[in-house]
Design an enzyme around this catalytic site. Structure first.
Site, PDB file in Angstrom:
ATOM      1  N   GLY A 310      -8.332  24.714   5.124  1.00 51.62           N
ATOM      2  CA  GLY A 310      -9.692  25.035   5.523  1.00 51.62           C
ATOM      3  C   GLY A 310      -9.744  26.388   6.214  1.00 51.62           C
ATOM      4  N   SER A 311     -10.636  26.516   7.174  1.00 54.00           N
ATOM      5  CA  SER A 311     -10.976  27.839   7.723  1.00 54.00           C
ATOM      6  C   SER A 311      -9.885  28.490   8.562  1.00 54.00           C
ATOM      7  CB  SER A 311     -12.261  27.739   8.545  1.00 54.00           C
ATOM      8  OG  SER A 311     -13.354  27.415   7.711  1.00 54.00           O
ATOM      9  N   THR A 312      -8.882  27.747   9.015  1.00 54.11           N
ATOM     10  CA  THR A 312      -7.792  28.410   9.740  1.00 54.11           C
ATOM     11  C   THR A 312      -7.067  29.401   8.829  1.00 54.11           C
ATOM     12  OG1 THR A 312      -6.356  26.531   9.211  1.00 54.11           O
ATOM     13  CG2 THR A 312      -7.400  26.542  11.389  1.00 54.11           C
ATOM     14  N   LYS A 314      -8.460  31.483   6.960  1.00 50.19           N
ATOM     15  CA  LYS A 314      -9.220  32.732   6.911  1.00 50.19           C
ATOM     16  C   LYS A 314      -8.546  33.850   7.692  1.00 50.19           C
ATOM     17  CE  LYS A 314     -13.689  30.387   6.324  1.00 50.19           C
ATOM     18  NZ  LYS A 314     -14.938  29.960   6.967  1.00 50.19           N
TER      19      LYS A 314
END
Length: 740
Positions: A310-312, A314
């Site tokens: 997920g967004s980690t 990014k």
């Protein structure tokens, strides 16, 4: 008649002569012709071998606290023959059942055991309940045996103890997934016990000697002695105190959210020494057999499980864009959704309506998927994005010195899969240790390093020590790009209005981080009710000391990484930094013009007097205050500053409980002279001050029977670092650096 007698005499004489001839030939055959065979057989009957057990090496944490060692253990044995002769079988069964917890029916079989001829046996071990028990329980068995001796006026009751050795883990489940365990036969099963078994177990010695049939050593015995080679001792990078902070914070979240599992890893990003690593559910290696029914307890998710991050993830896209000079924080884009050529459905932000036209910096703070598709897919492009993912180590094992590490998988094929890859979804799976190693590269100036848990291995036989040195794999991005990336990640936490990581904010410390919430896949479909939430970050931003990843798999309520995982990170890091003696700094100064932070409003001190220390601690941790408890009492008798006092940024609250004869002095490093004096006056100790500014050193001594605390003060720069004082006639160097 005479002739007959002579014949008989001659016959008997011939037989005797023949017998002696046969005997002489036989003796000659045995002693001369078969000499080697019979000599070897005799030697084998005389010769005996005694095994000298090697001592298994100890495992310690970085500060020398023992985590695993060999200790005496005792096995309970019974003698059915003696017990039957004394007629005390029922009492023995009942007494051992009460002490050991072994079922009476099983004890009865052992106590009344007979051989095939119907005779009572002489020795039977009581397994598993009476096998390798500790000294405390062994003493109770001895006491029970003594009671039977006195009751029946006998010196033998048929109960005995065999002294052996067993592996003992004095801190129970602390760091269990790192240590692993050995079973009751001494076999290493998992963790470091298994991975370094050859070094730990050493080599048993032997003693060869000769004895007669009764076992008495022969006077001219030709002894051969081969000494035991004891196992090596291992010192870990783990800090037991930080490990405890991790496990306590995890347990609170585990009890609250009841997830499938939790994983936390903490490391020093400058060396990639692992400071703590834990998983829930866990196990106690002293009682490993109790968890045999659920192998989930033994799984080290930190290195063996892969998941969609997920967004980690990014962070990788952001770092690549910064390195390639593609990230302009002031540039704007239309948030909400974005279409990928050849794909019918648009990709959305978590807020499908979006936030309108926003800057890329705001997109980072809000964790906008659209922003990262533009950065990673449109600006970097597929090839460069994949190159940065590879360079940050996501398609290979990190090389951590723990058994069973797996590597992540990054397998995009279509354009839309590269687009979702930019924000950590779709064809990407990583391990927690890969994620932490990557973010540590941002923290330490762009260096991808090999994580390790072994600090040193010492050979007690030679006195030699092998020390694990930090190992750099590659320079992923420049030091300048790493610093700039960290400044943007800091705003994800410090912006208390729109930052997704705002719940990781720690008063007085600059924290950088990123939240993550990934919907899990079952078969070919995403299941919205099953999510994996996470937070990853490091602190302090200006001088990183600790990097931490927190993963919560399938919490039982609908939460995100910022809501559930970030507070766990906050509790661990705030406690760890205080424990490590990292001074607080004033936030919001000395930052780059590209950083647009919003610090929380000034807060006042809550009223804590009269509360229990535990209640006060939980309240302060929950609300993000920096504090320290002083004293050994159970309730707060006074506090500084007083309730209602407006706190300066980074100011610490001191809770004073009942003091003993010798007042315990808190760590005052980083505090102003005023705050330090107020606290020390409350403790009624003598004070000596040298210098001006903030406390950088403190020492304790005794003067005229009273405790004297000497404080050394120095000015601090805008980053909370000591400003060097130039000797007379010299000037300090001006680097011209305007800040980070």
């Amino acid at each position: 008649m005479v002739k007959r007698i002579k014949l008989r005499t001659l016959f008997i004489g011939g037989c005797i002569t023949l017998f002696f001839l046969v005997l002489v030939v036989r003796v000659f055959w045995i002693q001369v012709m078969q000499n080697d065979f019979w000599h070897e057989k005799a030697v084998n009957l005389w010769a005996h071998t005694s095994v000298i057990k090697a001592k298994r090496g100890t495992i310690e944490d970085r500060n020398g606290s023992v985590l695993a060692s060999d200790v005496p253990a005792y096995t309970v044995v019974v003698n059915p023959q003696v017990i039957a002769e004394k007629g005390i079988g029922e009492e023995v069964i009942k007494g051992l059942h009460d002490l050991l917890g072994k079922p009476e029916a099983e004890l009865k079989k052992l106590v009344e055991a007979k051989d095939d001829s119907g005779n009572y046996l002489k020795n039977r071990e009581i397994r598993n309940e009476g096998w390798k028990i500790d000294k405390e329980l062994a003493d109770k068995v001895r006491e029970f045996n003594k009671e039977l001796e006195e009751k029946y006026s006998t010196l033998e009751t048929g109960i005995g103890l065999i002294t052996e050795q067993k592996r003992y883990y004095p801190k129970d489940s602390l760091a269990a997934h790192i240590l692993g365990y050995t079973n009751r036969d001494g076999e290493a099963i998992m963790g470091l016990e298994s991975y370094f078994n050859k070094q730990l177990q050493g080599t048993n010695g032997k003693l060869y000697y000769q004895s007669d049939g009764k076992g008495i050593k022969l006077p001219d015995s030709q002894d051969t002695y081969q000494p035991a080679v004891n196992g090596s001792n291992i010192k870990l990078t783990i800090d037991s105190t930080i490990q405890r902070y991790i496990e306590e914070a995890m347990q609170k979240a585990y009890d609250q959210y009841k997830p499938k599992s939790m994983t936390v890893i903490a490391a020093d990003p400058n060396t990639m020494e692992i400071l703590g690593l834990a998983n829930l559910p866990t196990f106690n290696p002293n009682e490993f057999w109790k968890y045999a029914g659920d192998q989930e307890n033994f799984l080290n998710h930190a290195i063996k499980s892969i998941y969609e991050p997920g967004s980690t993830f990014k962070i990788v896209t952001l770092a690549g864009a910064v390195e390639e000079n593609l990230f302009n924080p002031e540039a704007t884009f239309k948030s909400g959704s974005i279409r990928i050529k050849g794909y019918s459905q648009p990709l959305h932000d978590i807020n499908r309506a979006g936030w309108g036209e926003i800057s890329f910096l705001e997109g980072v703070k809000r964790s906008s998927n659209v922003a990262f598709v533009k950065l990673g897919f449109e600006m970097l492009g597929q090839d460069r994005l994949m190159q940065y993912i590879h360079d940050f180590g996501f398609e290979e094992q990190t090389g951590i010195d723990l058994p069973g590490e797996v590597s992540g998988r990054v397998t995009p094929k279509y354009s839309v899969e590269y687009a979702t890859l930019a924000y950590g979804h779709g064809k990407v799976q990583v391990t927690p240790i890969e994620q932490l190693t990557a973010v540590a590269a941002i923290a330490n100036g762009g260096k991808l390093m090999v994580p390790h848990v072994i600090k040193e291995i010492s050979d007690p036989n030679t006195g030699k020590t092998a020390v694990t040195e930090p190992e750099i794999v590659r320079q992923v991005i420049s030091e300048e790009s790493a610093r700039e990336t960290g400044s943007y990640l800091e705003q994800v936490v410090s912006d208390q209005s729109i930052g997704t990581g705002k719940h990781a904010y720690i008063e007085g410390y600059r924290v950088a981080g990123k939240t993550g919430t990934a919907i899990k896949v079952e078969g070919q479909d995403y299941v919205k009710s099953k999510v994996l939430v996470s937070f990853i970050g490091y602190a302090p931003v200006n001088d990183p000391k600790i990097a931490v990843i927190v993963i919560i798999d399938e919490p039982n309520v609908e939460v995100g990484g910022g809501t559930a995982a970030a507070p766990v990170f906050k509790e661990i890091v705030s406690q760890s930094l205080q424990y490590m003696g990292v001074p607080k700094t004033a936030l919001g100064t000395g930052t780059s013009t590209k950083v647009n932070k919003t610090a929380p409003a000034q807060r006042s001190t809550p009223d804590l007097e009269g509360k229990s220390v535990k209640e006060a601690r939980e309240l302060l941790l929950d609300q993000g205050y920096d504090f320290e408890a002083v004293g050994s009492g159970s309730s707060v008798v006074s506090q500084y500053p007083e309730a209602g006092t407006l706190l300066a940024s980074g100011q610490r609250i001191y809770l004073l409980s009942q003091q003993g004869d010798q007042a315990s002095i808190p760590d005052l490093k980083g505090q102003s002279l005023r705050d330090a004096l107020e606290v020390l006056n409350l403790l009624k100790v003598q004070i000596s001050v040298e210098g001006e500014g903030y406390v950088t050193e403190q020492t304790e001594s005794t003067s005229n029977g009273k405790k004297l605390v000497q404080l050394k003060l120095s000015p601090l720069n805008e980053y909370g670092e000591d400003i060097p004082v130039a000797p007379a006639g010299e000037e300090t160097e001006d680097t011209g650096d305007s800040g980070e």
